[in-house]
Design a protein around this motif. Structure first.
Motif, short mmCIF file in Angstrom:
data_model
loop_
_atom_site.label_atom_id
_atom_site.label_comp_id
_atom_site.label_asym_id
_atom_site.label_seq_id
_atom_site.Cartn_x
_atom_site.Cartn_y
_atom_site.Cartn_z
N ALA A 186 -11.92 1.02 -9.64
CA ALA A 186 -13.36 1.05 -9.94
C ALA A 186 -14.11 0.21 -8.92
N GLY A 187 -15.43 0.10 -9.12
CA GLY A 187 -16.21 -0.84 -8.32
C GLY A 187 -16.21 -0.57 -6.83
N ASN A 188 -16.20 0.71 -6.44
CA ASN A 188 -16.23 1.07 -5.01
C ASN A 188 -15.02 0.56 -4.24
N VAL A 189 -13.88 0.45 -4.92
CA VAL A 189 -12.67 -0.01 -4.24
C VAL A 189 -12.33 0.89 -3.05
N ILE A 190 -12.33 2.21 -3.25
CA ILE A 190 -11.91 3.11 -2.18
C ILE A 190 -12.86 3.03 -0.97
N PRO A 191 -14.18 3.11 -1.15
CA PRO A 191 -15.06 3.02 0.03
C PRO A 191 -15.02 1.67 0.74
N LEU A 192 -14.58 0.61 0.05
CA LEU A 192 -14.59 -0.72 0.65
C LEU A 192 -13.24 -1.13 1.23
N LEU A 193 -12.30 -0.19 1.29
CA LEU A 193 -11.02 -0.45 1.94
C LEU A 193 -11.20 -0.59 3.44
N ALA A 194 -10.19 -1.12 4.09
CA ALA A 194 -10.21 -1.17 5.55
C ALA A 194 -10.23 0.26 6.09
N SER A 195 -11.03 0.48 7.10
CA SER A 195 -11.16 1.80 7.69
C SER A 195 -9.80 2.34 8.14
N GLY A 196 -9.52 3.56 7.77
CA GLY A 196 -8.27 4.20 8.17
C GLY A 196 -7.12 4.00 7.20
N THR A 197 -7.30 3.15 6.17
CA THR A 197 -6.22 2.90 5.21
C THR A 197 -6.39 3.69 3.92
N GLU A 198 -7.50 4.41 3.79
CA GLU A 198 -7.82 5.03 2.50
C GLU A 198 -6.74 6.01 2.04
N GLN A 199 -6.28 6.85 2.94
CA GLN A 199 -5.27 7.84 2.56
C GLN A 199 -3.97 7.16 2.13
N ALA A 200 -3.57 6.11 2.84
CA ALA A 200 -2.36 5.38 2.48
C ALA A 200 -2.50 4.72 1.12
N VAL A 201 -3.68 4.19 0.82
CA VAL A 201 -3.90 3.56 -0.48
C VAL A 201 -3.81 4.58 -1.60
N VAL A 202 -4.44 5.73 -1.43
CA VAL A 202 -4.35 6.78 -2.46
C VAL A 202 -2.89 7.15 -2.70
N ARG A 203 -2.12 7.25 -1.64
CA ARG A 203 -0.69 7.58 -1.78
C ARG A 203 0.04 6.49 -2.56
N GLN A 204 -0.28 5.23 -2.28
CA GLN A 204 0.35 4.11 -2.99
C GLN A 204 -0.03 4.11 -4.48
N LEU A 205 -1.28 4.37 -4.77
CA LEU A 205 -1.73 4.39 -6.16
C LEU A 205 -1.07 5.53 -6.93
N ALA A 206 -0.96 6.69 -6.29
CA ALA A 206 -0.31 7.82 -6.95
C ALA A 206 1.15 7.53 -7.23
N ALA A 207 1.80 6.83 -6.32
CA ALA A 207 3.22 6.52 -6.49
C ALA A 207 3.47 5.56 -7.64
N ALA A 208 2.45 4.83 -8.06
CA ALA A 208 2.61 3.87 -9.17
C ALA A 208 2.54 4.55 -10.53
N LEU A 209 2.11 5.81 -10.57
CA LEU A 209 1.91 6.51 -11.85
C LEU A 209 3.20 7.10 -12.39
N ARG A 210 3.28 7.21 -13.70
CA ARG A 210 4.32 8.02 -14.33
C ARG A 210 3.90 9.49 -14.26
N PRO A 211 4.85 10.41 -14.38
CA PRO A 211 4.44 11.83 -14.50
C PRO A 211 3.49 12.01 -15.68
N GLY A 212 2.37 12.63 -15.44
CA GLY A 212 1.34 12.76 -16.46
C GLY A 212 0.33 11.63 -16.47
N GLY A 213 0.57 10.61 -15.64
CA GLY A 213 -0.34 9.48 -15.58
C GLY A 213 -1.63 9.81 -14.86
N LEU A 214 -2.62 8.94 -15.01
CA LEU A 214 -3.98 9.20 -14.52
C LEU A 214 -4.41 8.18 -13.47
#
Length: 208
Positions: free
Chosen positions: A117-145
């Motif tokens: 929340a809180g504009n976390v994604i837009p405030l990441l270091a430039s060029g790291t956004e895709q890697a962060v999304v991948r890391q966040l997805a990897a933390a989820l269980r199947p069916g997680g949000l």
């Protein structure tokens, strides 16, 4: 750490924790509801869910979710923000880390919900956004949000212009195996229409 300064640090110098906390304290004292994000997430969760608050800041949301009975871990790259969170909720888990290197923390995967929340994604270091999304997805269980909130124009960001589009974000989510389930214009559930200045998105990791 990636060695590249995130946009939040460029704006604040990494010293914004106390002022950020005072800002929300003033809002609460004036009668504003400061728990909209937590209420939104709680409505999506079963009791006693595991939640990762990625970019947790001063812990406002994670602390409220813990009060509602969930098991919350907060991660942030800003020590000044985490200092407030640790002071206000010393029994909760608060971790200092760059979200682009989230896996280095060795967290048990399988979170029911990951929040940015809180504009976390837009405030990441430039060029790291895709890697962060991948890391966040990897933390989820199947069916997680994955639940995110972000400004899409300068009026909803502490930046002169948005560093990414919602289409780019959805593309990164799709590449990480996530599927868009819902999108709103506010945490209170106002309808999203193209061109909205803010997006609250719910992506899911499909169940096996």
């Amino acid at each position: 750490m990636t060695g590249q300064q995130d946009r939040w640090a460029e704006l604040t110098g990494g010293q914004a924790g106390e002022e950020y906390a005072r800002r929300f304290a003033r809002l609460a004292e004036s009668g504003h509801d400061i728990h909209g994000e937590a209420a939104f997430c709680d409505a999506l969760l079963k009791p006693a869910a595991r939640v990762l608050d990625a970019g947790c800041g001063t812990g406002r949301i994670a602390i409220r979710l813990a009060e509602l009975g969930h098991h919350c871990t907060g991660v942030d790259v800003d020590p000044s923000m985490l200092a407030v969170a640790r002071r206000d909720a010393p029994s909760q888990e608060w971790l200092l880390a760059d979200l682009a290197r989230l896996s280095a923390l060795g967290l048990n995967p399988g979170f029911d919900l990951v929040l940015a929340a809180g504009n976390v994604i837009p405030l990441l270091a430039s060029g790291t956004e895709q890697a962060v999304v991948r890391q966040l997805a990897a933390a989820l269980r199947p069916g997680g949000l994955l639940v995110t909130g972000m400004g899409l124009d300068a009026a909803h960001l502490p930046l002169p212009e948005p560093p990414l589009t919602i289409e780019e974000f959805d593309h990164w989510c799709a590449e990480a195996g996530l599927v868009l389930r819902q999108r709103w214009a506010t945490w209170s559930g106002d309808a999203y229409v193209p061109g909205c200045g803010y997006a609250v998105s719910v992506h899911s990791l499909p169940a096996m």
